[in-house]
Design a protein around this motif. Structure first.
Motif, short mmCIF file in Angstrom:
data_model
loop_
_atom_site.label_atom_id
_atom_site.label_comp_id
_atom_site.label_asym_id
_atom_site.label_seq_id
_atom_site.Cartn_x
_atom_site.Cartn_y
_atom_site.Cartn_z
N GLU A 173 -51.04 -11.24 52.60
CA GLU A 173 -50.96 -10.00 51.83
C GLU A 173 -51.19 -10.27 50.34
O GLU A 173 -50.94 -11.38 49.86
CB GLU A 173 -49.59 -9.34 52.01
CG GLU A 173 -48.42 -10.23 51.66
CD GLU A 173 -47.10 -9.55 51.93
OE1 GLU A 173 -46.90 -8.46 51.34
OE2 GLU A 173 -46.28 -10.08 52.70
N PRO A 174 -51.67 -9.24 49.63
CA PRO A 174 -51.87 -9.40 48.20
C PRO A 174 -50.51 -9.46 47.50
O PRO A 174 -49.57 -8.79 47.93
CB PRO A 174 -52.61 -8.13 47.78
CG PRO A 174 -52.90 -7.36 49.03
CD PRO A 174 -52.05 -7.89 50.13
N ARG A 175 -50.42 -10.27 46.46
CA ARG A 175 -49.16 -10.38 45.71
C ARG A 175 -49.47 -10.44 44.22
O ARG A 175 -50.56 -10.87 43.83
CB ARG A 175 -48.42 -11.66 46.09
CG ARG A 175 -48.04 -11.75 47.56
CD ARG A 175 -47.36 -13.07 47.83
NE ARG A 175 -47.28 -13.38 49.27
CZ ARG A 175 -46.36 -12.87 50.08
NH1 ARG A 175 -45.46 -12.03 49.64
NH2 ARG A 175 -46.35 -13.21 51.38
N HIS A 176 -48.46 -10.07 43.36
CA HIS A 176 -48.68 -10.21 41.93
C HIS A 176 -48.06 -11.53 41.46
O HIS A 176 -47.34 -12.21 42.22
CB HIS A 176 -48.13 -9.01 41.14
CG HIS A 176 -46.71 -8.66 41.39
ND1 HIS A 176 -45.69 -9.34 40.78
CD2 HIS A 176 -46.14 -7.70 42.18
CE1 HIS A 176 -44.54 -8.82 41.19
NE2 HIS A 176 -44.79 -7.81 42.05
N TYR B 157 -53.19 -10.03 43.49
CA TYR B 157 -54.26 -10.98 43.87
C TYR B 157 -54.35 -11.03 45.37
O TYR B 157 -53.33 -11.00 46.08
CB TYR B 157 -53.96 -12.37 43.32
CG TYR B 157 -54.04 -12.40 41.81
CD1 TYR B 157 -55.25 -12.65 41.17
CD2 TYR B 157 -52.91 -12.14 41.03
CE1 TYR B 157 -55.32 -12.64 39.78
CE2 TYR B 157 -52.97 -12.13 39.66
CZ TYR B 157 -54.18 -12.39 39.03
OH TYR B 157 -54.27 -12.38 37.68
N ARG B 158 -55.59 -11.10 45.90
CA ARG B 158 -55.78 -11.24 47.35
C ARG B 158 -56.73 -12.39 47.61
O ARG B 158 -57.52 -12.77 46.73
CB ARG B 158 -56.30 -9.94 47.96
CG ARG B 158 -57.66 -9.53 47.38
CD ARG B 158 -58.12 -8.18 47.88
NE ARG B 158 -58.02 -8.15 49.33
CZ ARG B 158 -57.46 -7.13 50.02
NH1 ARG B 158 -56.97 -6.10 49.35
NH2 ARG B 158 -57.43 -7.16 51.33
N ILE C 109 -59.89 -16.20 45.00
CA ILE C 109 -59.02 -15.03 45.07
C ILE C 109 -59.61 -13.96 44.18
O ILE C 109 -60.49 -14.25 43.35
CB ILE C 109 -57.57 -15.35 44.60
CG1 ILE C 109 -57.58 -15.78 43.12
CG2 ILE C 109 -56.92 -16.42 45.46
CD1 ILE C 109 -56.18 -15.94 42.53
N SER C 110 -59.18 -12.70 44.37
CA SER C 110 -59.64 -11.68 43.43
C SER C 110 -58.45 -10.83 43.01
O SER C 110 -57.59 -10.51 43.83
CB SER C 110 -60.74 -10.84 44.08
OG SER C 110 -60.19 -10.01 45.06
N GLY C 111 -58.40 -10.48 41.73
CA GLY C 111 -57.27 -9.72 41.19
C GLY C 111 -57.67 -8.28 40.93
O GLY C 111 -58.84 -7.99 40.66
N GLU D 67 -52.41 -25.20 43.94
CA GLU D 67 -53.54 -24.35 44.37
C GLU D 67 -53.35 -23.97 45.84
O GLU D 67 -53.50 -22.81 46.22
CB GLU D 67 -54.86 -25.13 44.27
CG GLU D 67 -55.43 -25.17 42.90
CD GLU D 67 -56.78 -25.88 42.88
OE1 GLU D 67 -57.30 -26.20 43.97
OE2 GLU D 67 -57.28 -26.13 41.77
N PHE D 68 -52.99 -25.01 46.64
CA PHE D 68 -52.80 -24.85 48.06
C PHE D 68 -51.67 -23.84 48.33
O PHE D 68 -51.80 -22.92 49.15
CB PHE D 68 -52.48 -26.24 48.64
CG PHE D 68 -52.25 -26.28 50.12
CD1 PHE D 68 -52.87 -25.39 51.00
CD2 PHE D 68 -51.40 -27.26 50.66
CE1 PHE D 68 -52.65 -25.48 52.37
CE2 PHE D 68 -51.19 -27.32 52.02
CZ PHE D 68 -51.80 -26.44 52.88
N LEU D 69 -50.58 -23.98 47.54
CA LEU D 69 -49.43 -23.09 47.73
C LEU D 69 -49.81 -21.64 47.46
O LEU D 69 -49.49 -20.74 48.23
CB LEU D 69 -48.28 -23.49 46.79
CG LEU D 69 -47.67 -24.89 47.01
CD1 LEU D 69 -46.52 -25.11 46.03
CD2 LEU D 69 -47.18 -25.03 48.45
N VAL D 70 -50.49 -21.42 46.34
CA VAL D 70 -50.86 -20.05 45.96
C VAL D 70 -51.78 -19.44 47.02
O VAL D 70 -51.58 -18.30 47.47
CB VAL D 70 -51.54 -20.04 44.57
CG1 VAL D 70 -52.17 -18.70 44.29
CG2 VAL D 70 -50.51 -20.38 43.50
N LEU D 71 -52.80 -20.22 47.46
CA LEU D 71 -53.72 -19.70 48.48
C LEU D 71 -52.95 -19.33 49.75
O LEU D 71 -53.16 -18.27 50.34
CB LEU D 71 -54.80 -20.74 48.80
CG LEU D 71 -55.80 -21.05 47.68
CD1 LEU D 71 -56.77 -22.14 48.12
CD2 LEU D 71 -56.56 -19.79 47.27
N ALA D 72 -51.99 -20.21 50.14
CA ALA D 72 -51.23 -19.99 51.38
C ALA D 72 -50.38 -18.71 51.27
O ALA D 72 -50.33 -17.92 52.21
CB ALA D 72 -50.35 -21.20 51.66
#
Lengths: 897, 114
Positions: free
Chosen positions: B26-29, B81-82, B65-67, B16-21
């Motif tokens: 910037e937004p990424r897919h 996702y951002r 996050i929001s997609g 979770e921490f990795l994805v948030l970081a």
């Protein structure tokens, strides 16, 4: 590029996602796998290796679904096996229960239709009656702070008078001395004739003291209300007109204020128009100021309306009026020669609402209670059906328990089913009540006060919905609680055979006994009121209503300035009417039976002068022409009726009724006896009795007879009289002929209040008839429901015991024995119901007592009839199941064992 | 080599921490996120489809996050996702406790060798 969609969908399938959500996830993951595959090819992998690498991303076959399960919500919840740890929230759970319940109802259309119809009838009837009770009894009067408005009047039990109005002088005394009321007005009701705007029209007139509108707190729509100067005798005559009259006769012209119109041929200035709906008192359309003279004490004819001072009650006002009357009477022995200290303790004070609603309160409440009872029976019935269903569903419920559903969860779900049922019933019931209320409004405002204001408003709707929730809970709770206590082992082992447990059978039995008890109470109540009604119809009212038309013919003062002119007019009218073909008899009377109003006077028989302090009796006084008795159909018992010789100047004579004769001269011949009116000390005061007629029911058929004196119209002339015509012609032919005859005599006099005596009699019985019919309908509905209930219970028990019956037959029991066994069950239940019902009737019919006429509430034939009807119904209802029991199949029963 | 229980727990707590970081700036897919995690961890941490997307949906449901579907020229529609403001706060918290945790672990393990 390989197509991943199918694979992804397959892995998402267990989640049963909403289609649009599934498409979104499939798209996103497809994209991901495409990228993976593309990158692998770009790194130089063969398509097969690239495909393998991409599929590794999806991991194990159920990994995706397992990981998503806690995140994504299913579109269709799983069938309610009701696992305790269901992920959905409470709302979703309710929605799921509702869907399941609806599905269940669709699967059993017979049960559903029967239950919903039963409920719709019960809820519809109760809601309709609530609408009536709400509009008639509960809704406040349309005045500001209506709770402060009261009315008060005196009583004189020693003279058999339940209601005595006040004199002008006495009202003035109350007005000046009362502290418990902040304002007080007096009024009397009259009629007046409007001429000059088309046909003459008779209008109901409220003669009111000038602060009348201030007391009620109603402002005029146009112009102003009365001011003290309006009641001074030297000012011009003024009037306020009602909204309906303003629209009907003046085209809603606002210029009518300030215009002079002709009322009773007198120029009258219109000073105001009242708002729509204001017609107090007694549907008045015109109000004129009442001129009060503080020294007038002869006409006891003023009614009162008052507004209580802050923090005062009607009872405090009553005590104060008693005190003021007492003190005043003690100080004015010249006016109150009969005064005894404390003798004025007969004041009655009540809220204006109570006064308006009058005597329909009790019948309405009785009928509403009856409707409520029917609804209760319906609930008990459906509870029985649901219990039976729950018993049949025990296996299903056990399976759910095994799958982890908690008892609470199962109970909640069964309760939801009941609520869905009751809400469907309520929807039907509310539709029924819309129809019912529409029908009741057509009864007309005269039968029940304010019935024209009944409507299906948010309060009535709210009541219907609340009723649905309560009934749903009521009939759903017991089966839900019972069904949730499933014995898993027993049921599953039993193979789910639809057997009812002893407990739920006992509960059904209790419901049936309760239904029979309540039905018996209703049957007895309906029986008693019906007998009362029959007694009333069989009663001799003292006149014959067939072929009689009555109508009022007012002669306007001052065009008809004295008795002689009035008598001449009426003589010519009688002569004219007599010449109409088909007319058998015609008379004039100042008042006819079943019409509003009453003229009374103290009567003192010769040689029977009361001692000081002894009450003086009061009699109704009527002035009638010689042929009146023949026209109205009152036979002569002794002596003679009047002749043309009984006129002014001749000796005063009277015809009296049997009560009068019996009261003053019991066992003696009343003919030739003399009496006079109280306060009359002139030499010509003596009136000689020349004839005796039977007692006449004047106000209503169920009234206790009062003493009655008839005087010759020629010796007692009034201005506003009834024409009474006995004719073989139909009213449709007769009435135009009467109008034509009147027009030839005086085109400015209207003929109004035209009706047949039969219609008047029907009308006087209408409220009672409605009550009786509704009670009877409810009693029959209750009986039918109770019979269905007993049929259901016996039927279920027979189904459950069909093997036992088979075994009994195999062991040598006769069909007759089985029939008897089952019938005994039905009759036993009914018998218990009858026992409780008799106890209930003993207690509940007390409230009916004042509605009964000529029958006691412990009327043996009625009680017996109720018991017989109920027992017969229970036997009839048990017969079907009993026959089935007797036809039990021995072979199948033994095989099953 | 099969991952040990210790590895699995460590990974579960930290993804979770990795994805948030990775979404901080910037937004990424999704595919980009999985590639970045693999490359920056030099292959030690890998997030497959069956773990990555449930994780993204869970974070989205929590409002961290929001997609959004985005279409770029000559590219297929992708969901980017951002980080939301709530997610940024959560990331700060996680970062602080992670630093404190790692510091504590380091102190303990060095102390152990001393």
């Amino acid at each position: 590029m390989p197509d991943w969609t199918g694979e992804i969908r397959r892995r998402l399938a267990p989640l049963a996602l909403a289609p649009e959500r599934e498409v979104e996830i499939v798209q996103e993951i497809t994209q991901h796998l495409d990228d993976c595959y593309g990158d692998a090819l770009a790194r130089g992998a063969t398509p097969a290796v690239a495909l393998e690498q991409a599929l590794v991303e999806l991991e194990g076959s159920d990994a995706l679904a397992v990981a998503l399960r806690g995140v994504e919500r299913p579109a269709i919840p799983p069938a309610p096996i009701g696992g305790a740890g269901s992920p959905a929230g409470p709302l979703a759970m309710v929605a799921q229960d509702v869907r399941y319940a609806l599905r269940g109802l669709r699967q059993r259309p017979g049960f559903s239709v029967l239950a919903i119809l039963t409920l719709a009838l019960g809820i519809g009837a109760t809601t309709t009656l609530f609408g009536v009770v709400d509009a008639v009894l509960l809704r406040p009067l349309p005045f500001p702070h209506p709770e402060q408005l009261i009315t008060f009047f005196g009583t004189a039990p020693e003279k058999r008078l339940t209601e005595v109005a006040y004199t002008e002088g006495l009202f003035q005394v109350f007005h000046d001395r009362s502290r418990s009321m902040q304002s007080m007005a007096a009024f009397d009701t009259w009629g007046t004739t409007l001429t000059g705007y088309g046909d003459p029209e008779r209008l109901d007139l409220g003669l009111v003291s000038t602060d009348f509108f201030t007391v009620l707190g109603t402002r005029p729509l146009l112009g102003r209300t009365f001011m003290p100067d309006d009641a001074k005798s030297d000012t011009a005559t003024v009037a306020i007109i009602g909204h309906a009259l303003w629209r009907r006769r003046f085209g809603a012209d606002s210029g009518v204020v300030g215009r002079t119109i002709l009322l009773n041929n007198l120029p009258t200035l219109v000073i105001g128009v009242m708002p729509a709906g204001f017609d107090y008192p007694d549907k008045s359309e015109v109000w004129m100021p009442l001129r009060l003279h503080a020294t007038t004490f002869n006409c006891w004819c003023l009614n009162t309306v008052a507004r209580l001072a802050p923090h005062q009650t009607a009872d405090q006002a009553r005590v104060e009026i008693d005190r003021i009357s007492d003190a005043f009477a003690a100080s004015r022995r010249d006016i109150f020669p009969d005064y005894r200290p404390g003798g004025s303790g007969g004041t009655v004070a009540m809220s204006l609402l109570q006064r308006t609603v009058g005597n329909v309160r009790l019948p309405l409440i009785v009928v509403l209670a009856a409707g409520g009872f029917v609804l209760l029976i319906a609930c008990a019935n459906i509870a029985t059906l649901l219990l039976a269903r729950a018993a049949a569903r025990q296996r299903e419920l056990s399976v759910r328990c095994c799958l982890g559903a908690s008892r609470r969860r199962i109970a909640a779900q069964l309760l939801t089913e009941s609520l869905v049922l009751s809400c469907s019933g309520a929807a039907g019931g509310i539709l029924l009540s819309i129809w019912g209320i529409g029908a009741l409004r057509h009864l007309g405002p005269d039968t029940v006060p304010r019935i024209d204001q009944v409507s299906v408003d948010p309060r009535v709707l709210g009541f219907g919905i609340a009723l649905a929730l309560v009934t749903g809970a009521l009939f759903g709770l017991a089966p839900a609680l019972r069904a949730s206590r499933v014995d898993l082992q027993l049921t599953l082992k039993d193979g789910g055979r639809a057997s009812t447990s002893g407990g739920s059978r006992r509960l059904s039995d209790v419901f049936v006994v309760a239904q029979f008890a309540v039905s018996l109470v209703l049957l007895i109540s309906a029986g008693l009121t019906l007998r009362s009604f029959r007694n009333l119809l069989a009663l001799d009212p003292g006149y014959r209503v067939q072929h009689v038309v009555v109508a009022r013919v007012p002669v306007p003062y001052p065009r008809y300035a004295n008795d002689t002119v009035v008598r001449q007019f009426y003589d010519r009218l009688l002569e004219g009417v007599r010449s109409i073909p088909g007319v058998r008899a015609v008379g004039i009377a100042d008042l006819v039976p079943l019409s509003p109003g009453n003229t009374q006077n103290n009567v003192i028989a010769e040689g029977q002068e009361p001692r000081t302090g002894e009450p003086v009796l009061v009699a109704n006084i009527r002035g009638v022409t010689p042929q009146y008795f023949e026209a109205i159909g009152t036979p002569l018992r002794a002596g003679r009726t009047f002749t043309d010789g009984d006129r002014v100047g001749a000796p005063r004579v009277a015809v009296v009724d049997e009560s009068f004769a019996h009261h003053f001269w019991p066992g003696d011949n009343p003919l030739g006896k003399r009496f006079h009116y109280g306060g009359d000390t002139t030499a010509g005061r003596w009136i000689t009795v020349v004839g005796v007629v039977p007692n006449v029911k004047h106000g209503a058929l169920d009234e206790t007879p009062s003493l009655q004196v008839y005087e010759p119209f020629a010796q007692n002339t009034r201005w506003n009289d009834y024409l009474v015509v006995r004719s073989m012609r139909s009213p449709a032919e007769l009435v135009p002929a009467l109008r034509a005859k009147l027009a030839t005599l005086d085109p400015l006099i209207p003929l109004y209040d035209v009706r047949t005596m039969q219609a008047a009699l029907d009308h006087s019985l209408a409220a009672r008839r409605i009550t009786d019919v509704l009670l009877l309908v409810f009693a029959l509905a209750a009986l039918l429901l109770a019979a269905i209930g007993i049929y259901g219970v016996v039927s279920i028990s027979v189904n459950a015991r069909v093997q036992e019956f088979g075994v009994r037959l195999a062991l040598g029991a006769q069909t007759r024995d089985l029939l008897g066994m089952v019938l005994r069950q039905g009759v036993l239940l009914a018998g218990l119901g009858v026992a409780f019902g008799l106890l209930g009737a003993f207690w509940l019919t007390r409230s009916l007592e004042s509605l009964l006429f000529g029958v006691r509430r412990f009327d043996a034939p009625t009680l017996a009839a109720g018991v017989v009807v109920l027992t017969a119904a229970s036997l009839g209802a048990s017969l079907g199941p009993a026959r089935r029991a007797a036809r039990a199949d021995v072979v199948r029963a033994l095989k099953a064992e | 080599m099969e991952p040990t229980l210790y590895d699995r727990e460590l990974k579960k707590g930290s993804t979770e921490f990795l994805v948030l970081a990775l979404l901080e700036h910037e937004p990424r897919h999704g595919y980009e996120l999985s590639k970045l995690i693999a490359s920056r961890s030099r292959g030690v941490v890998r997030l497959h489809v069956a773990s990555l997307y449930p994780l993204l949906y869970r974070l989205e449901r929590r409002g961290w996050i929001s997609g959004r579907w985005v279409e770029k020229p000559r590219q297929r529609r992708r969901r980017y996702y951002r980080l939301t403001p709530v997610g940024a706060t959560v990331l700060d918290d996680q970062r602080r406790s992670w630093v404190a945790f790692v510091g504590a672990i380091n102190r303990i393990t060095r102390l152990g060798h001393a």
